[in-house]
Design a protein around this motif. Sequence first.
Motif, PDB file in Angstrom:
ATOM      1  N   ARG A   1      -9.191   2.992  -1.237  1.00 34.13           N
ATOM      2  CA  ARG A   1     -10.344   2.801  -2.120  1.00 34.13           C
ATOM      3  C   ARG A   1      -9.959   2.963  -3.591  1.00 34.13           C
ATOM      4  O   ARG A   1     -10.591   2.374  -4.474  1.00 34.13           O
ATOM      5  CB  ARG A   1     -11.464   3.774  -1.747  1.00 34.13           C
ATOM      6  CG  ARG A   1     -11.964   3.615  -0.329  1.00 34.13           C
ATOM      7  CD  ARG A   1     -13.200   4.456  -0.077  1.00 34.13           C
ATOM      8  NE  ARG A   1     -14.372   3.912  -0.769  1.00 34.13           N
ATOM      9  CZ  ARG A   1     -15.540   4.537  -0.855  1.00 34.13           C
ATOM     10  NH1 ARG A   1     -15.690   5.739  -0.306  1.00 34.13           N
ATOM     11  NH2 ARG A   1     -16.557   3.983  -1.486  1.00 34.13           N
ATOM     12  N   VAL A   2      -8.970   3.791  -3.864  1.00 36.82           N
ATOM     13  CA  VAL A   2      -8.368   3.887  -5.190  1.00 36.82           C
ATOM     14  C   VAL A   2      -6.850   3.912  -4.996  1.00 36.82           C
ATOM     15  O   VAL A   2      -6.361   4.264  -3.929  1.00 36.82           O
ATOM     16  CB  VAL A   2      -8.824   5.129  -5.982  1.00 36.82           C
ATOM     17  CG1 VAL A   2     -10.322   5.103  -6.234  1.00 36.82           C
ATOM     18  CG2 VAL A   2      -8.444   6.411  -5.255  1.00 36.82           C
ATOM     19  N   THR A   3      -6.124   3.558  -6.045  1.00 32.98           N
ATOM     20  CA  THR A   3      -4.662   3.563  -6.006  1.00 32.98           C
ATOM     21  C   THR A   3      -4.148   4.890  -6.535  1.00 32.98           C
ATOM     22  O   THR A   3      -4.601   5.359  -7.591  1.00 32.98           O
ATOM     23  CB  THR A   3      -4.100   2.415  -6.855  1.00 32.98           C
ATOM     24  OG1 THR A   3      -4.550   1.174  -6.324  1.00 32.98           O
ATOM     25  CG2 THR A   3      -2.579   2.440  -6.868  1.00 32.98           C
ATOM     26  N   LEU A   4      -3.214   5.506  -5.828  1.00 30.39           N
ATOM     27  CA  LEU A   4      -2.605   6.757  -6.268  1.00 30.39           C
ATOM     28  C   LEU A   4      -1.154   6.510  -6.662  1.00 30.39           C
ATOM     29  O   LEU A   4      -0.369   5.952  -5.886  1.00 30.39           O
ATOM     30  CB  LEU A   4      -2.662   7.807  -5.153  1.00 30.39           C
ATOM     31  CG  LEU A   4      -1.901   9.114  -5.414  1.00 30.39           C
ATOM     32  CD1 LEU A   4      -2.485   9.847  -6.622  1.00 30.39           C
ATOM     33  CD2 LEU A   4      -1.914  10.013  -4.180  1.00 30.39           C
ATOM     34  N   VAL A   5      -0.812   6.948  -7.873  1.00 33.50           N
ATOM     35  CA  VAL A   5       0.578   6.970  -8.336  1.00 33.50           C
ATOM     36  C   VAL A   5       0.943   8.445  -8.491  1.00 33.50           C
ATOM     37  O   VAL A   5       0.633   9.058  -9.516  1.00 33.50           O
ATOM     38  CB  VAL A   5       0.751   6.204  -9.659  1.00 33.50           C
ATOM     39  CG1 VAL A   5       2.213   6.226 -10.101  1.00 33.50           C
ATOM     40  CG2 VAL A   5       0.246   4.770  -9.529  1.00 33.50           C
ATOM     41  N   PRO A   6       1.569   9.051  -7.489  1.00 35.41           N
ATOM     42  CA  PRO A   6       1.832  10.487  -7.537  1.00 35.41           C
ATOM     43  C   PRO A   6       2.927  10.830  -8.530  1.00 35.41           C
ATOM     44  O   PRO A   6       3.716   9.958  -8.932  1.00 35.41           O
ATOM     45  CB  PRO A   6       2.259  10.810  -6.099  1.00 35.41           C
ATOM     46  CG  PRO A   6       2.812   9.536  -5.575  1.00 35.41           C
ATOM     47  CD  PRO A   6       2.037   8.437  -6.235  1.00 35.41           C
ATOM     48  N   PRO A   7       3.008  12.093  -8.960  1.00 35.66           N
ATOM     49  CA  PRO A   7       4.079  12.477  -9.875  1.00 35.66           C
ATOM     50  C   PRO A   7       5.438  12.330  -9.215  1.00 35.66           C
ATOM     51  O   PRO A   7       5.545  12.319  -7.984  1.00 35.66           O
ATOM     52  CB  PRO A   7       3.755  13.945 -10.195  1.00 35.66           C
ATOM     53  CG  PRO A   7       2.935  14.420  -9.037  1.00 35.66           C
ATOM     54  CD  PRO A   7       2.161  13.234  -8.565  1.00 35.66           C
ATOM     55  N   GLY A   8       6.460  12.221 -10.047  1.00 38.83           N
ATOM     56  CA  GLY A   8       7.811  12.070  -9.515  1.00 38.83           C
ATOM     57  C   GLY A   8       8.643  11.169 -10.399  1.00 38.83           C
ATOM     58  O   GLY A   8       8.242  10.795 -11.513  1.00 38.83           O
ATOM     59  N   ARG A   9       9.792  10.788  -9.911  1.00 35.10           N
ATOM     60  CA  ARG A   9      10.725   9.987 -10.689  1.00 35.10           C
ATOM     61  C   ARG A   9      10.172   8.582 -10.944  1.00 35.10           C
ATOM     62  O   ARG A   9       9.402   8.056 -10.143  1.00 35.10           O
ATOM     63  CB  ARG A   9      12.057   9.873  -9.951  1.00 35.10           C
ATOM     64  CG  ARG A   9      12.782  11.214  -9.791  1.00 35.10           C
ATOM     65  CD  ARG A   9      14.128  11.035  -9.148  1.00 35.10           C
ATOM     66  NE  ARG A   9      15.009  10.191  -9.965  1.00 35.10           N
ATOM     67  CZ  ARG A   9      16.241   9.853  -9.610  1.00 35.10           C
ATOM     68  NH1 ARG A   9      16.733  10.238  -8.424  1.00 35.10           N
ATOM     69  NH2 ARG A   9      16.989   9.103 -10.407  1.00 35.10           N
TER      70      ARG A   9
END
Length: 274
Positions: A178-186
């Motif tokens: 339902r939403v796009t997640l860009v998680p923390p990281g490289r």
Amino acid sequence: MNPHSSSLASALTVYRGPAGDHNDRAMSAVALLGEAFTRRLGVSPVVVGSPEPARPTGWDQELRRALPTLRHMAERIDQVMTAGQAPISVITRCAVALAAQPVVLRHRPDTVVVWFDAHGDINVPADTTTGYLGGLALSGPLGWWDSGLGAGLPEQQAILVGARDLDPAEVEHVTAGRVTLVPPGRALDERLADALRGRPAYLHVDCDVMEPGLFATDYTVPGGLGLEDLHACAKVLAASAPVGVEIAEFEGDGSATADDLVAAIEPLLAELQR
């Protein structure tokens, strides 16, 4: 006057009223952050609302209390965008987005909201476990519940960045796409660019997306972004026809300062002032 500034290209707003506050710190600290933006932009802000003592209650009571000032904020953003300016806003709490973002979407329906936050803020009244108004801040513009302040954000135009403290209901929303997640990281900036795909962007930053200690915030969640991460992402957003920016949940300097935060998003600010 800053040589990069233009009073016509962008407009600075500082929101100082209530918005579901747990404490009074953000209502004071926005003045500090507003001054940092004034130094960078060379323009004075329009101030919406005035500080009131925090009286934490349930989301519905908090919203009812804040509605008059939130409506003034919506009017201000409408004036800015009607004038063809880019809104640059310093806001106390994420819940102010309930007022600002529906107006942005009304003027620019193609806008992608890029929401930097340690949390999802996509609870709805039926599934919130805390009753915190800020936890409903993005789901309101998405139209998942009726805040009384409008909606207009399609699900495919919502990107969460840096979120790492999602509750079970929010995980279900993300897993369902339902939403796009860009998680923390490289390579955060590269992954953000892939998700954004060159679409026009409106940036929301909750300061708790950053590594704890950089700035004073109500919540601290380990594993956050550094200033260099935010700067790299600001370059991505600057290259994507940016629409505006709002900074929330700043409660004061930590190991970094308000000026450091403004400098971190400099690529975006420079583009908004063209």
